[in-house]
Design an enzyme around this catalytic site. Sequence first.
Site, PDB file in Angstrom:
ATOM      1  N   LYS A   1     -71.588 107.440  23.642  1.00  0.00           N
ATOM      2  CA  LYS A   1     -72.647 108.325  24.118  1.00  0.00           C
ATOM      3  C   LYS A   1     -73.842 108.275  23.161  1.00  0.00           C
ATOM      4  O   LYS A   1     -74.977 108.136  23.579  1.00  0.00           O
ATOM      5  CB  LYS A   1     -72.063 109.740  24.233  1.00  0.00           C
ATOM      6  CG  LYS A   1     -73.024 110.746  24.786  1.00  0.00           C
ATOM      7  CD  LYS A   1     -72.340 112.090  24.966  1.00  0.00           C
ATOM      8  CE  LYS A   1     -73.387 113.174  25.061  1.00  0.00           C
ATOM      9  NZ  LYS A   1     -72.804 114.508  25.125  1.00  0.00           N
TER      10      LYS A   1
ATOM     11  N   GLU B   1     -66.912 103.964  14.104  1.00  0.00           N
ATOM     12  CA  GLU B   1     -65.791 103.145  14.596  1.00  0.00           C
ATOM     13  C   GLU B   1     -66.267 102.175  15.671  1.00  0.00           C
ATOM     14  O   GLU B   1     -65.998 100.965  15.616  1.00  0.00           O
ATOM     15  CB  GLU B   1     -64.693 104.041  15.207  1.00  0.00           C
ATOM     16  CG  GLU B   1     -63.918 104.881  14.227  1.00  0.00           C
ATOM     17  CD  GLU B   1     -64.543 106.248  13.997  1.00  0.00           C
ATOM     18  OE1 GLU B   1     -65.764 106.406  14.205  1.00  0.00           O
ATOM     19  OE2 GLU B   1     -63.802 107.162  13.585  1.00  0.00           O
TER      20      GLU B   1
ATOM     21  N   GLY C   1     -68.695 114.279  25.695  1.00  0.00           N
ATOM     22  CA  GLY C   1     -67.888 113.070  25.500  1.00  0.00           C
ATOM     23  C   GLY C   1     -66.496 113.200  26.091  1.00  0.00           C
ATOM     24  O   GLY C   1     -66.013 112.309  26.801  1.00  0.00           O
ATOM     25  N   ARG C   2     -65.843 114.324  25.843  1.00  0.00           N
ATOM     26  CA  ARG C   2     -64.450 114.475  26.298  1.00  0.00           C
ATOM     27  C   ARG C   2     -64.347 114.815  27.784  1.00  0.00           C
ATOM     28  O   ARG C   2     -63.267 115.007  28.313  1.00  0.00           O
ATOM     29  CB  ARG C   2     -63.723 115.497  25.428  1.00  0.00           C
ATOM     30  CG  ARG C   2     -64.419 116.828  25.269  1.00  0.00           C
ATOM     31  CD  ARG C   2     -63.818 117.629  24.118  1.00  0.00           C
ATOM     32  NE  ARG C   2     -64.552 118.863  23.859  1.00  0.00           N
ATOM     33  CZ  ARG C   2     -65.592 118.962  23.048  1.00  0.00           C
ATOM     34  NH1 ARG C   2     -66.045 117.894  22.428  1.00  0.00           N
ATOM     35  NH2 ARG C   2     -66.178 120.136  22.842  1.00  0.00           N
TER      36      ARG C   2
ATOM     37  N   GLU D   1     -60.508 119.819  20.922  1.00  0.00           N
ATOM     38  CA  GLU D   1     -61.887 119.675  20.447  1.00  0.00           C
ATOM     39  C   GLU D   1     -62.758 120.763  21.092  1.00  0.00           C
ATOM     40  O   GLU D   1     -63.746 121.206  20.506  1.00  0.00           O
ATOM     41  CB  GLU D   1     -62.423 118.268  20.778  1.00  0.00           C
ATOM     42  CG  GLU D   1     -63.557 117.833  19.872  1.00  0.00           C
ATOM     43  CD  GLU D   1     -63.858 116.335  19.949  1.00  0.00           C
ATOM     44  OE1 GLU D   1     -63.396 115.586  19.081  1.00  0.00           O
ATOM     45  OE2 GLU D   1     -64.561 115.921  20.879  1.00  0.00           O
TER      46      GLU D   1
ATOM     47  N   HIS E   1     -34.855 113.533  25.257  1.00  0.00           N
ATOM     48  CA  HIS E   1     -34.003 112.933  24.222  1.00  0.00           C
ATOM     49  C   HIS E   1     -34.717 112.908  22.884  1.00  0.00           C
ATOM     50  O   HIS E   1     -34.301 112.204  21.960  1.00  0.00           O
ATOM     51  CB  HIS E   1     -33.609 111.517  24.640  1.00  0.00           C
ATOM     52  CG  HIS E   1     -32.860 111.509  25.937  1.00  0.00           C
ATOM     53  ND1 HIS E   1     -31.499 111.653  26.004  1.00  0.00           N
ATOM     54  CD2 HIS E   1     -33.298 111.439  27.217  1.00  0.00           C
ATOM     55  CE1 HIS E   1     -31.126 111.635  27.274  1.00  0.00           C
ATOM     56  NE2 HIS E   1     -32.201 111.516  28.024  1.00  0.00           N
TER      57      HIS E   1
ATOM     58  N   LYS F   1     -66.748 112.899   8.943  1.00  0.00           N
ATOM     59  CA  LYS F   1     -67.581 111.702   9.142  1.00  0.00           C
ATOM     60  C   LYS F   1     -68.557 111.553   7.975  1.00  0.00           C
ATOM     61  O   LYS F   1     -68.721 110.467   7.426  1.00  0.00           O
ATOM     62  CB  LYS F   1     -68.406 111.836  10.432  1.00  0.00           C
ATOM     63  CG  LYS F   1     -67.640 111.680  11.710  1.00  0.00           C
ATOM     64  CD  LYS F   1     -68.633 111.616  12.880  1.00  0.00           C
ATOM     65  CE  LYS F   1     -67.959 111.829  14.207  1.00  0.00           C
ATOM     66  NZ  LYS F   1     -68.897 111.975  15.325  1.00  0.00           N
TER      67      LYS F   1
HETATM   68  O1  F6P Z   1     -64.777 112.979  17.823  1.00  0.00           O
HETATM   69  C1  F6P Z   1     -66.090 113.417  17.918  1.00  0.00           C
HETATM   70  C2  F6P Z   1     -66.814 112.767  19.013  1.00  0.00           C
HETATM   71  O2  F6P Z   1     -68.117 113.205  18.913  1.00  0.00           O
HETATM   72  C3  F6P Z   1     -66.238 113.070  20.401  1.00  0.00           C
HETATM   73  O3  F6P Z   1     -66.627 114.285  20.911  1.00  0.00           O
HETATM   74  C4  F6P Z   1     -66.710 111.899  21.176  1.00  0.00           C
HETATM   75  O4  F6P Z   1     -66.011 111.770  22.370  1.00  0.00           O
HETATM   76  C5  F6P Z   1     -66.466 110.786  20.191  1.00  0.00           C
HETATM   77  O5  F6P Z   1     -66.795 111.345  18.928  1.00  0.00           O
HETATM   78  C6  F6P Z   1     -67.211 109.505  20.444  1.00  0.00           C
HETATM   79  O6  F6P Z   1     -68.602 109.684  20.460  1.00  0.00           O
HETATM   80  P1  F6P Z   1     -69.575 108.598  21.055  1.00  0.00           P
HETATM   81  O7  F6P Z   1     -69.281 108.450  22.514  1.00  0.00           O
HETATM   82  O8  F6P Z   1     -70.955 109.135  20.821  1.00  0.00           O
HETATM   83  O9  F6P Z   1     -69.357 107.305  20.338  1.00  0.00           O
END
Ligand code: F6P
Length: 550
Positions: free
Chosen positions: A209, A215, A272-273, A358, A389, A517
């Site tokens: 987003k 990452e 995002g979620r 979150e 189990h 972060k």
């Molecule tokens: O974990 C924090 C967060 O901001 C989430 O809310 C989001 O889904 C994720 O990082 C990834 O963010 P982006 O889509 O901006 O890479």
Amino acid sequence: MSLPKIDPTSTNAWKKLQEHFQSMKQVHMKNLFAQDPNRANKLTLEWEDFYVDFSKNRLSEETLSLLFQLAKEVNLEVAIKSYFSGEKINETENRAVLHTALRTKKNDSISVDNEDVVPEVFEVKKQIEVFTNQILNGSRKGYTGKPFTDIVNIGIGGSDLGPSMVVSSLEFYKNHLNTHFVSNIDGDHVNEVIKKLNPETTLFVVVSKTFSTQETLTNAQTIKEWFLSKNFGTKQQDISKHFVAVSTNIKKAKHFGINQDNIFPIWNWVGGRYSLWSAVGLSISLSIGFENFSKLLLGANKMDTHFKTESFDKNLPVILALIGVWYNNFFKTETEVIVPYSQYLNKFSAYLQQSSMESNGKSVDRNGKAITYQTGSVIWGQPGTNSQHAFFQLIHQGTKLIPADFIGFSKSLHGNKEHQDKLISNFIAQTEALLSGKTKEVVLKELQKQNLSTEEINRILPYKVFDGNKPTNSIFINKLTPESLGKLIALYEHKIFVQGIIWNIYSFDQFGVELGKQLAGNILEKMKKNSFNNHDASTLNLLHYYKNLT
Ligand code: F6P
């Protein structure tokens, strides 16, 4: 208009619930069933292809009516209207929360800052449809003219969990494309995925987003370098054939090297979620086809209408949310377990962990005050019967009270009735065992049949007794389809919303994720310079230990 800002503990309903809890806390559900032969029917709702039985809970009709009163007193009705109408209810980020607009009907109109967002949503859907069809019919090809065989979704958090959960859940509906997900910054994970791939026939979907997540950008960069190194003759323009992006940040995506035409926009009013319904779900559309993706959206839209229009006493998300509040705030339970009786849903609880934790892991209320009551539960789980189990022992006989949601489908997709009967017998049997337990008298009779000495019977008996009285909701769905999955996900999305409203928190920001972060960034810089200071002693030791080994 902003969200109501009512401290739930200041309501009359909360006070009455506290008193009422005193009379309910010891009540065994078995007695509630014995007192009212109609309990199961009264506390079950049928909606479309869903059968939701919430009768196996430690509550009475009075409990429910007090919980509905609580929902009224915190102005849930007003909050629902604000949520659906595009008001900026994510006040801490000054944003609307409109994942529901992503699955709305074409003739709807929902405005953010006086602009109708629905036409744009449908424009992007068309872009997803055209792109999906081109990939699937082979008219869009890789740099050597071969059709695509593999897709890799590069994203994390909401840009990974939703799409990967849906792709796994709908594996039955998958087409010929192999779908992979790269999320963790762990280089071994990236390498394990790319080592199996042919760059000529692989499409990479970079989903972020913000297009600033460490990452995702690191993984995308590594993969881009791998791609260029494999593509002898190394042509930068080949990137445009193999890399597409989904983002609000068009500028950064272009800077990464992605062609403007290959950027699928999303909007800052999509959390995002909650974003799998948007172009973030491109890998879903590619995996199961656009028609099935549309059915997923349709299911969610049906649940939206149900949630928005149904009275609280017939409203599935409202009821499940209030039951959760009852346990969390009065029984003081800490966790909720999600147990789908379908291996297809093996990523469902991990997905709900993010969307729920979150969202509702907050401790400051909407008035800016520190909260004095419990908010979000810890969400966890695994599919049954595997989980039986693994961790069911603790739920049955441990010291903790863990409310559980059981989710199952009447029909098996491959039609193996024998397996399905066994699977669903386990589902139903577990909810029965959790309710009834096993009394001393029953255990005694069983042991007496085994020809044991009285001494031996007395020694072993207490270990075999189950108290029961462990709460479950049973969510029975006719069949796992894109549409029913859409309904199920939206059910939980709205449950989370309702709980956030009751707890008087802001469910749509995630500032708690930021500190880690920032610190990781600082530490990385210091690692590069090999100079560490201003850390606590434990952190310093860890840094030196790692540095000395690398
Ligand atoms: O974990 C924090 C967060 O901001 C989430 O809310 C989001 O889904 C994720 O990082 C990834 O963010 P982006 O889509 O901006 O890479």
